[in-house]
Motif scaffolding. Structure first.
Motif, PDB file in Angstrom:
ATOM      1  N   VAL A 153       1.202 -10.016 -25.283  1.00 57.93           N
ATOM      2  CA  VAL A 153       0.516 -10.745 -24.207  1.00 57.93           C
ATOM      3  C   VAL A 153      -0.845 -11.270 -24.652  1.00 57.93           C
ATOM      4  O   VAL A 153      -1.464 -12.070 -23.946  1.00 57.93           O
ATOM      5  N   ALA A 154      -1.327 -10.823 -25.795  1.00 55.00           N
ATOM      6  CA  ALA A 154      -2.622 -11.281 -26.306  1.00 55.00           C
ATOM      7  C   ALA A 154      -2.715 -10.929 -27.784  1.00 55.00           C
ATOM      8  O   ALA A 154      -1.934 -10.124 -28.300  1.00 55.00           O
ATOM      9  N   ARG A 155      -3.688 -11.568 -28.432  1.00 59.70           N
ATOM     10  CA  ARG A 155      -3.972 -11.249 -29.833  1.00 59.70           C
ATOM     11  C   ARG A 155      -5.451 -10.895 -29.927  1.00 59.70           C
ATOM     12  O   ARG A 155      -6.312 -11.669 -29.516  1.00 59.70           O
ATOM     13  N   GLY A 183      -5.008 -13.496 -15.659  1.00 62.95           N
ATOM     14  CA  GLY A 183      -4.877 -13.891 -14.253  1.00 62.95           C
ATOM     15  C   GLY A 183      -5.352 -12.853 -13.265  1.00 62.95           C
ATOM     16  O   GLY A 183      -4.999 -12.894 -12.097  1.00 62.95           O
ATOM     17  N   SER A 184      -6.143 -11.907 -13.692  1.00 60.86           N
ATOM     18  CA  SER A 184      -6.622 -10.830 -12.836  1.00 60.86           C
ATOM     19  C   SER A 184      -8.130 -10.934 -12.698  1.00 60.86           C
ATOM     20  O   SER A 184      -8.799 -11.574 -13.506  1.00 60.86           O
ATOM     21  N   ALA A 224      -2.148 -15.587 -23.790  1.00 61.40           N
ATOM     22  CA  ALA A 224      -0.854 -16.239 -23.969  1.00 61.40           C
ATOM     23  C   ALA A 224      -0.895 -17.737 -23.666  1.00 61.40           C
ATOM     24  O   ALA A 224      -0.042 -18.477 -24.150  1.00 61.40           O
ATOM     25  N   ASN A 225      -1.883 -18.187 -22.914  1.00 60.93           N
ATOM     26  CA  ASN A 225      -2.001 -19.628 -22.660  1.00 60.93           C
ATOM     27  C   ASN A 225      -2.774 -20.327 -23.769  1.00 60.93           C
ATOM     28  O   ASN A 225      -3.049 -21.526 -23.693  1.00 60.93           O
ATOM     29  N   ASP A 227     -13.748  -9.916 -14.714  1.00 65.03           N
ATOM     30  CA  ASP A 227     -12.852 -10.507 -15.699  1.00 65.03           C
ATOM     31  C   ASP A 227     -13.583 -11.005 -16.944  1.00 65.03           C
ATOM     32  O   ASP A 227     -12.984 -11.594 -17.823  1.00 65.03           O
ATOM     33  N   LYS A 228     -14.870 -10.741 -17.031  1.00 65.80           N
ATOM     34  CA  LYS A 228     -15.657 -11.095 -18.222  1.00 65.80           C
ATOM     35  C   LYS A 228     -15.895  -9.874 -19.115  1.00 65.80           C
ATOM     36  O   LYS A 228     -16.709  -9.913 -20.012  1.00 65.80           O
ATOM     37  N   GLN A 229     -15.194  -8.765 -18.818  1.00 66.36           N
ATOM     38  CA  GLN A 229     -15.323  -7.543 -19.610  1.00 66.36           C
ATOM     39  C   GLN A 229     -14.022  -7.220 -20.320  1.00 66.36           C
ATOM     40  O   GLN A 229     -12.934  -7.535 -19.838  1.00 66.36           O
TER      41      GLN A 229
END
Length: 184
Positions: free
Chosen positions: A62-64, A96-97, A128-129, A156-158
């Motif tokens: 879902v992420a790298r 998206g959270s 993923a986007n 969502d910035k942490q």
């Protein structure tokens, strides 16, 4: 007597070869899994939809995450024991959270690098986007999970990275957690 010694020698050699074969199998499986996960990640970026690294996988990238040393870790959509064997997992948030992106990993494999981090070090997360988020480490602390439950901030910035502590523990588990906090 010589015949018994020869049989023991042959059995010992067979056991040694069996152990070497088992170790090679595990290393080969881990190597192949990382390549399949990397391919699934690239396919996710190209097609815009999650891709499983192998048909029976119960997780997907879902992420790298890129470490300050430039090492790439693929974050999987799960923190189950099976998923964590192949890489860090997304515990909560991000994607998206409105919660902090919270990742967990094993202290003696994928998240062993946490021990070497310093305040101010940079981490990069690709979602993923395809978007890249850069984070700077602002805090590192050890908490006791039995006395202080994990609090995932509504921010969502942490980015939170969590692993077991101490890093050199002989036995796994225990209540102590090493938590790294980073801000974008």
């Amino acid at each position: 007597m010589a015949r018994l010694e020869r049989r023991l020698l042959v059995l010992s050699l067979m056991a040694l070869l069996g152990l070497a074969g088992w170790a090679s199998w595990l290393d080969g499986k881990a190597w192949l899994a990382q390549h399949l996960i990397a391919h699934a990640w690239q396919t996710t970026l190209d097609q815009g939809a999650p891709q499983r690294p192998w048909p029976w996988a119960d997780t997907w990238p879902v992420a790298r995450l890129t470490t300050p040393a430039g090492k790439t870790l693929y974050v999987l959509e799960s923190t189950s024991g099976e998923a964590l064997a192949f890489g860090p997992g997304r515990l909560a948030g991000g994607i998206g959270s409105d919660q902090a992106l919270t990742l967990a990993g094993h202290r003696d494999t994928h998240f062993a690098f946490l021990e070497t981090l310093n305040t101010g070090d940079a981490l990069t997360v690709q979602l993923a986007n395809g978007t890249l988020q850069k984070f700077r480490i602002t805090a590192q602390q050890v908490t006791n999970s039995q006395k202080q439950p994990l609090h995932i901030p509504l921010d969502d910035k942490q980015l939170l990275l969590i692993t077991c502590y101490p890093f050199d523990a002989i036995t796994p588990g225990g209540p102590l957690r090493y938590v790294v906090t980073a801000q974008s």
